[in-house]
Design a protein around this motif. Structure first.
Motif, PDB file in Angstrom:
ATOM      1  N   GLY A  41       0.789  -1.223   0.000  1.00  0.00           N
ATOM      2  CA  GLY A  41       0.000   0.000   0.000  1.00  0.00           C
ATOM      3  C   GLY A  41       0.818   1.268   0.000  1.00  0.00           C
ATOM      4  N   GLY A  42       2.141   1.163   0.089  1.00  0.00           N
ATOM      5  CA  GLY A  42       2.998   2.345   0.109  1.00  0.00           C
ATOM      6  C   GLY A  42       3.059   3.042  -1.234  1.00  0.00           C
ATOM      7  N   ASP A  43       2.965   4.367  -1.223  1.00  0.00           N
ATOM      8  CA  ASP A  43       2.986   5.110  -2.486  1.00  0.00           C
ATOM      9  C   ASP A  43       3.762   6.421  -2.375  1.00  0.00           C
ATOM     10  OD1 ASP A  43       1.344   6.738  -0.974  1.00  0.00           O
ATOM     11  OD2 ASP A  43      -0.428   6.521  -2.236  1.00  0.00           O
ATOM     12  N   PHE A  44       4.564   6.570  -1.312  1.00  0.00           N
ATOM     13  CA  PHE A  44       5.282   7.817  -1.058  1.00  0.00           C
ATOM     14  C   PHE A  44       6.760   7.479  -0.883  1.00  0.00           C
ATOM     15  CE2 PHE A  44       5.367  11.760   1.991  1.00  0.00           C
ATOM     16  CZ  PHE A  44       5.999  12.494   1.019  1.00  0.00           C
ATOM     17  N   ILE A  45       7.612   7.988  -1.765  1.00  0.00           N
ATOM     18  CA  ILE A  45       9.045   7.691  -1.758  1.00  0.00           C
ATOM     19  C   ILE A  45       9.816   8.995  -1.608  1.00  0.00           C
ATOM     20  CG2 ILE A  45      10.959   6.650  -3.041  1.00  0.00           C
ATOM     21  CD1 ILE A  45       8.810   5.099  -4.647  1.00  0.00           C
ATOM     22  N   ASP A  46      10.779   8.995  -0.705  1.00  0.00           N
ATOM     23  CA  ASP A  46      11.579  10.192  -0.449  1.00  0.00           C
ATOM     24  C   ASP A  46      13.042   9.934  -0.792  1.00  0.00           C
ATOM     25  OD1 ASP A  46      11.729  12.927   1.247  1.00  0.00           O
ATOM     26  OD2 ASP A  46      13.477  11.683   1.702  1.00  0.00           O
ATOM     27  N   THR A  47      13.634  10.862  -1.523  1.00  0.00           N
ATOM     28  CA  THR A  47      15.048  10.734  -1.870  1.00  0.00           C
ATOM     29  C   THR A  47      15.667  12.128  -1.964  1.00  0.00           C
ATOM     30  OG1 THR A  47      16.607   9.695  -3.405  1.00  0.00           O
ATOM     31  CG2 THR A  47      14.631  10.671  -4.377  1.00  0.00           C
ATOM     32  N   ALA A  48      16.886  12.214  -2.478  1.00  0.00           N
ATOM     33  CA  ALA A  48      17.570  13.488  -2.695  1.00  0.00           C
ATOM     34  C   ALA A  48      18.592  13.307  -3.791  1.00  0.00           C
ATOM     35  CB  ALA A  48      18.260  13.961  -1.411  1.00  0.00           C
ATOM     36  N   ASP A  49      18.907  14.395  -4.485  1.00  0.00           N
ATOM     37  CA  ASP A  49      19.860  14.269  -5.597  1.00  0.00           C
ATOM     38  C   ASP A  49      21.264  13.926  -5.110  1.00  0.00           C
ATOM     39  OD1 ASP A  49      20.634  16.710  -4.524  1.00  0.00           O
ATOM     40  OD2 ASP A  49      20.442  17.843  -6.403  1.00  0.00           O
ATOM     41  N   SER A  50      21.547  14.168  -3.831  1.00  0.00           N
ATOM     42  CA  SER A  50      22.892  13.905  -3.309  1.00  0.00           C
ATOM     43  C   SER A  50      23.100  12.468  -2.842  1.00  0.00           C
ATOM     44  CB  SER A  50      23.186  14.838  -2.128  1.00  0.00           C
ATOM     45  OG  SER A  50      22.220  14.673  -1.106  1.00  0.00           O
ATOM     46  N   TYR A  51      22.040  11.674  -2.723  1.00  0.00           N
ATOM     47  CA  TYR A  51      22.178  10.281  -2.271  1.00  0.00           C
ATOM     48  C   TYR A  51      22.760   9.438  -3.404  1.00  0.00           C
ATOM     49  CZ  TYR A  51      18.648  11.663   1.265  1.00  0.00           C
ATOM     50  OH  TYR A  51      17.940  12.289   2.265  1.00  0.00           O
ATOM     51  N   SER A  52      23.881   8.712  -3.290  1.00  0.00           N
ATOM     52  CA  SER A  52      24.694   8.601  -2.094  1.00  0.00           C
ATOM     53  C   SER A  52      26.128   9.048  -2.411  1.00  0.00           C
ATOM     54  CB  SER A  52      24.691   7.144  -1.631  1.00  0.00           C
ATOM     55  OG  SER A  52      24.990   6.308  -2.767  1.00  0.00           O
ATOM     56  N   ALA A  53      26.288  10.377  -2.514  1.00  0.00           N
ATOM     57  CA  ALA A  53      27.581  10.956  -2.894  1.00  0.00           C
ATOM     58  C   ALA A  53      28.668  10.700  -1.856  1.00  0.00           C
ATOM     59  CB  ALA A  53      27.423  12.460  -3.124  1.00  0.00           C
ATOM     60  N   TRP A  54      28.277  10.326  -0.639  1.00  0.00           N
ATOM     61  CA  TRP A  54      29.265  10.109   0.426  1.00  0.00           C
ATOM     62  C   TRP A  54      30.006   8.780   0.289  1.00  0.00           C
ATOM     63  CZ3 TRP A  54      23.964  10.416   1.162  1.00  0.00           C
ATOM     64  CH2 TRP A  54      23.309   9.207   1.398  1.00  0.00           C
ATOM     65  N   VAL A  55      29.548   7.913  -0.595  1.00  0.00           N
ATOM     66  CA  VAL A  55      30.176   6.612  -0.793  1.00  0.00           C
ATOM     67  C   VAL A  55      31.334   6.748  -1.783  1.00  0.00           C
ATOM     68  CG1 VAL A  55      29.801   4.236  -1.574  1.00  0.00           C
ATOM     69  CG2 VAL A  55      27.999   5.443  -0.328  1.00  0.00           C
ATOM     70  N   ASP A  56      32.452   6.142  -1.486  1.00  0.00           N
ATOM     71  CA  ASP A  56      33.596   6.182  -2.393  1.00  0.00           C
ATOM     72  C   ASP A  56      33.198   5.691  -3.777  1.00  0.00           C
ATOM     73  OD1 ASP A  56      35.254   7.121  -0.425  1.00  0.00           O
ATOM     74  OD2 ASP A  56      36.130   5.170   0.064  1.00  0.00           O
ATOM     75  N   GLY A  57      33.549   6.466  -4.787  1.00  0.00           N
ATOM     76  CA  GLY A  57      33.236   6.088  -6.150  1.00  0.00           C
ATOM     77  C   GLY A  57      31.875   6.547  -6.625  1.00  0.00           C
ATOM     78  N   HIS A  58      31.069   7.123  -5.741  1.00  0.00           N
ATOM     79  CA  HIS A  58      29.743   7.621  -6.126  1.00  0.00           C
ATOM     80  C   HIS A  58      29.811   9.121  -6.404  1.00  0.00           C
ATOM     81  CE1 HIS A  58      27.059   4.178  -4.377  1.00  0.00           C
ATOM     82  NE2 HIS A  58      28.128   3.720  -5.008  1.00  0.00           N
ATOM     83  N   GLU A  59      28.899   9.596  -7.205  1.00  0.00           N
ATOM     84  CA  GLU A  59      28.891  11.009  -7.574  1.00  0.00           C
ATOM     85  C   GLU A  59      27.620  11.725  -7.142  1.00  0.00           C
ATOM     86  OE1 GLU A  59      27.192  10.456 -12.135  1.00  0.00           O
ATOM     87  OE2 GLU A  59      29.328  10.858 -11.809  1.00  0.00           O
ATOM     88  N   GLY A  60      26.673  10.968  -6.542  1.00  0.00           N
ATOM     89  CA  GLY A  60      25.371  11.535  -6.226  1.00  0.00           C
ATOM     90  C   GLY A  60      24.384  11.183  -7.315  1.00  0.00           C
ATOM     91  N   GLY A  61      23.131  11.018  -6.936  1.00  0.00           N
ATOM     92  CA  GLY A  61      22.101  10.669  -7.911  1.00  0.00           C
ATOM     93  C   GLY A  61      21.865   9.183  -8.033  1.00  0.00           C
ATOM     94  N   GLU A  62      22.636   8.373  -7.308  1.00  0.00           N
ATOM     95  CA  GLU A  62      22.482   6.915  -7.410  1.00  0.00           C
ATOM     96  C   GLU A  62      21.085   6.476  -6.971  1.00  0.00           C
ATOM     97  OE1 GLU A  62      26.695   7.817  -7.529  1.00  0.00           O
ATOM     98  OE2 GLU A  62      25.147   8.375  -6.056  1.00  0.00           O
TER      99      GLU A  62
END
Length: 316
Positions: A41-62
């Protein structure tokens, strides 16, 4: 279902946090989690453009990219997606050109024509608020965004944002995303009153206090845990924090639900809260989140949790 502020966004009373997608949950695990959440029944998803830039090798937007692939693959109906701007390494701050470019990049990653709910992730003291408010208003006027919102803003800055929006005749925010849970209740002193005053809804993050309110972390020694959040959660395991867990466990048992579900139900019972945000790194954790959205505590149970959590163990 609950309505967000003055918008026409009618959502499941819990938002699935997308911060783990592409981080502690890979693409396949993320799809399983999203599938289970939607099936329940879930229909609400929360994210951000910076997730997950803090991980090595990531640039954000993953996270946005995985959610976008899931949306394209599943084509679910009636799903509300919220995302944020100001922290992506390529789109820092809230200057007007940055806001526009970041929104366009998020739209591309999500594979949608319009962002349902777009947050200013963190206040930007270096950019005049008038410029940011006008930029968000232009996104709505141009059809890139349905509704705007703010996250991690002070009460005074929220009031100022609304005042400017009214002066400019542009879209006003409909929601606030603050840090709020049983061990962090300062929000009640300033943000809740401004939400009530302006008719805004709260969508709290860290609803489970980095996992502490699941009952998993009952020692201040996090060395035995491999979880990326173990250290942060374990800091709450003070004698007072453990008292909260005792009451939370008793309340959960009375409803046949987990401590996590009871903690989410407590938040849902608070004034102006429309949908707490909680994430799952494993599909097995999703049922507890869903139960948190459908369990209604009694007034006495809410009062008992209020009483035991009146203090704040740490300023986190």
């Amino acid at each position: 279902m609950t309505r967000i502020g003055s918008s026409d966004l009618d959502v499941f009373p819990l938002a699935l946090g997308g911060n783990v997608f592409g981080w502690t949950a890979d693409r396949d695990a993320s799809f399983e989690i999203l599938d289970a959440f939607h099936a329940g029944g879930g229909d609400f998803i929360d994210t951000a453009d910076s997730y997950s830039a803090w991980v090595d090798g990531h640039e954000g937007g993953e996270s946005e990219r995985i959610i976008g692939e899931w949306l394209v693959s599943r084509r679910p109906e009636g799903v509300t997606v919220a995302t944020k701007v100001s922290q992506h390494p390529q789109y820092k701050g809230l200057a007007a050109p940055t806001v526009r470019a970041a929104a366009e990049a998020s739209l591309q990653r999500l594979g949608v024509e319009q962002i349902d709910l777009y947050y200013a992730h963190f206040d930007d003291a270096e950019t005049p608020l008038e410029e940011t408010v006008a930029a968000f208003g232009a996104l709505v006027a141009d059809g890139l965004v349905r509704y705007t919102a703010v996250s991690n803003y002070s009460a005074d800055r929220i009031r100022e944002w609304v005042r400017i929006a009214r002066e400019l005749g542009v879209a006003e925010p409909v929601a606030i995303q603050p840090h709020y849970n049983l061990v962090h209740r300062e929000t009640e002193n300033d943000i809740v009153p401004v939400a009530e005053e302006l008719g805004l809804s709260l969508v709290p993050y860290f609803a489970l206090a980095k996992g502490f309110l699941t009952g998993k972390y009952r020692s201040t020694d996090a060395s035995a845990e491999a979880s990326p959040r173990a250290e942060g959660a374990a800091k709450y395991a003070t004698p007072q924090g453990l008292q909260i867990l005792e009451v939370l466990e008793r309340v959960g048992d009375a409803h046949g639900v987990s401590m996590a579900s009871a903690a989410l139900a407590w938040l849902r019972a608070k004034p102006t809260v429309v949908a707490p945000i909680a994430s799952a790194s494993k599909v097995s954790q999703v049922p507890d989140l869903l139960a948190g959205a459908t369990t209604d505590l009694t007034a006495d149970e809410v009062a008992a949790l209020d009483e035991v959590s009146e203090w704040t163990p740490l300023d986190m």
